[in-house]
Design a protein around this motif. Structure first.
Motif, mmCIF file in Angstrom:
data_model
loop_
_atom_site.group_PDB
_atom_site.id
_atom_site.type_symbol
_atom_site.label_atom_id
_atom_site.label_comp_id
_atom_site.label_asym_id
_atom_site.label_seq_id
_atom_site.Cartn_x
_atom_site.Cartn_y
_atom_site.Cartn_z
ATOM 1 N N ASP A 22 -0.960 6.200 7.429
ATOM 2 C CA ASP A 22 -0.081 5.953 8.516
ATOM 3 C C ASP A 22 0.885 7.066 8.164
ATOM 4 O O ASP A 22 2.143 7.086 8.375
ATOM 5 N N PHE A 23 0.234 8.390 7.781
ATOM 6 C CA PHE A 23 0.993 9.775 7.749
ATOM 7 C C PHE A 23 1.891 9.516 6.454
ATOM 8 O O PHE A 23 2.933 10.178 6.360
ATOM 9 N N LYS A 38 2.304 9.684 2.411
ATOM 10 C CA LYS A 38 1.641 10.007 1.043
ATOM 11 C C LYS A 38 1.330 8.849 0.168
ATOM 12 O O LYS A 38 2.507 8.077 -0.217
ATOM 13 N N ILE A 39 0.578 8.773 -0.371
ATOM 14 C CA ILE A 39 0.294 7.532 -1.486
ATOM 15 C C ILE A 39 0.445 8.226 -3.011
ATOM 16 O O ILE A 39 -0.602 9.300 -3.254
ATOM 17 N N GLY A 40 1.048 7.826 -3.724
ATOM 18 C CA GLY A 40 1.432 8.420 -5.032
ATOM 19 C C GLY A 40 1.662 9.842 -4.926
ATOM 20 O O GLY A 40 2.674 10.268 -4.212
ATOM 21 N N ALA A 41 0.940 10.705 -5.721
ATOM 22 C CA ALA A 41 1.107 12.082 -5.744
ATOM 23 C C ALA A 41 0.415 12.850 -4.496
ATOM 24 O O ALA A 41 0.391 13.910 -4.433
ATOM 25 N N GLY A 42 -0.321 11.902 -3.681
ATOM 26 C CA GLY A 42 -0.884 12.607 -2.439
ATOM 27 C C GLY A 42 -2.350 13.281 -2.689
ATOM 28 O O GLY A 42 -2.785 13.882 -2.044
ATOM 29 N N HIS A 43 -2.969 12.771 -4.064
ATOM 30 C CA HIS A 43 -4.233 13.306 -4.268
ATOM 31 C C HIS A 43 -4.884 12.198 -5.227
ATOM 32 O O HIS A 43 -4.120 11.187 -5.524
ATOM 33 N N LYS A 44 -6.178 12.324 -5.554
ATOM 34 C CA LYS A 44 -6.907 11.363 -6.352
ATOM 35 C C LYS A 44 -6.146 11.026 -7.671
ATOM 36 O O LYS A 44 -5.689 11.864 -8.278
ATOM 37 N N GLY A 45 -5.694 9.768 -7.971
ATOM 38 C CA GLY A 45 -5.069 9.624 -9.077
ATOM 39 C C GLY A 45 -5.872 9.293 -10.288
ATOM 40 O O GLY A 45 -7.168 9.421 -10.196
ATOM 41 N N HIS A 46 -5.397 9.506 -11.627
ATOM 42 C CA HIS A 46 -5.984 9.389 -12.747
ATOM 43 C C HIS A 46 -6.978 8.057 -12.990
ATOM 44 O O HIS A 46 -8.260 8.422 -13.340
ATOM 45 N N LEU A 103 0.896 -1.383 0.154
ATOM 46 C CA LEU A 103 -0.150 0.031 -0.116
ATOM 47 C C LEU A 103 0.748 1.352 -0.014
ATOM 48 O O LEU A 103 0.493 2.174 -0.721
ATOM 49 N N TYR A 104 1.901 1.173 0.838
ATOM 50 C CA TYR A 104 2.664 2.295 0.829
ATOM 51 C C TYR A 104 3.406 2.771 -0.408
ATOM 52 O O TYR A 104 3.549 4.018 -0.719
ATOM 53 N N SER A 105 3.783 1.733 -1.132
ATOM 54 C CA SER A 105 4.504 1.950 -2.502
ATOM 55 C C SER A 105 3.352 2.056 -3.724
ATOM 56 O O SER A 105 3.944 2.118 -4.922
ATOM 57 N N ALA A 106 2.230 2.049 -3.517
ATOM 58 C CA ALA A 106 0.939 2.057 -4.493
ATOM 59 C C ALA A 106 1.351 3.369 -5.299
ATOM 60 O O ALA A 106 1.503 4.656 -4.613
#
Length: 69
Positions: free
Chosen positions: A26-27, A29-37, A4-7
């Motif tokens: 867990d504090f 950021k996932i991907g770019a930190g916003h809803k992805g494409h 999940l962390y690296s998704a």
């Protein structure tokens, strides 16, 4: 959890939430930190189907209380 962390994108789905992006776990950021494409495309398509605005999915819908006939 490491996956999940690296998704690039993570989203949750459920009856009330429908489809919602996860931008932090867990504090972290996932991907770019916003809803992805991809999440945006899936959510948009889901909402079109659920609201009867996707003619190709018409055969899968059952309308109630005054919906399209």
């Amino acid at each position: 959890r490491d996956q999940l962390y690296s998704a690039d994108e993570v989203f949750l789905t459920g009856t009330a939430a429908e489809i919602e992006p996860v931008v932090e776990i867990d504090f972290r950021k996932i991907g770019a930190g916003h809803k992805g494409h991809l999440t945006a495309r899936i959510k948009d398509k889901y909402l079109k189907i659920a609201h009867g605005n996707a003619p190709e999915s018409e055969k899968y819908l059952t309308y109630v209380n005054g919906g399209k006939q």
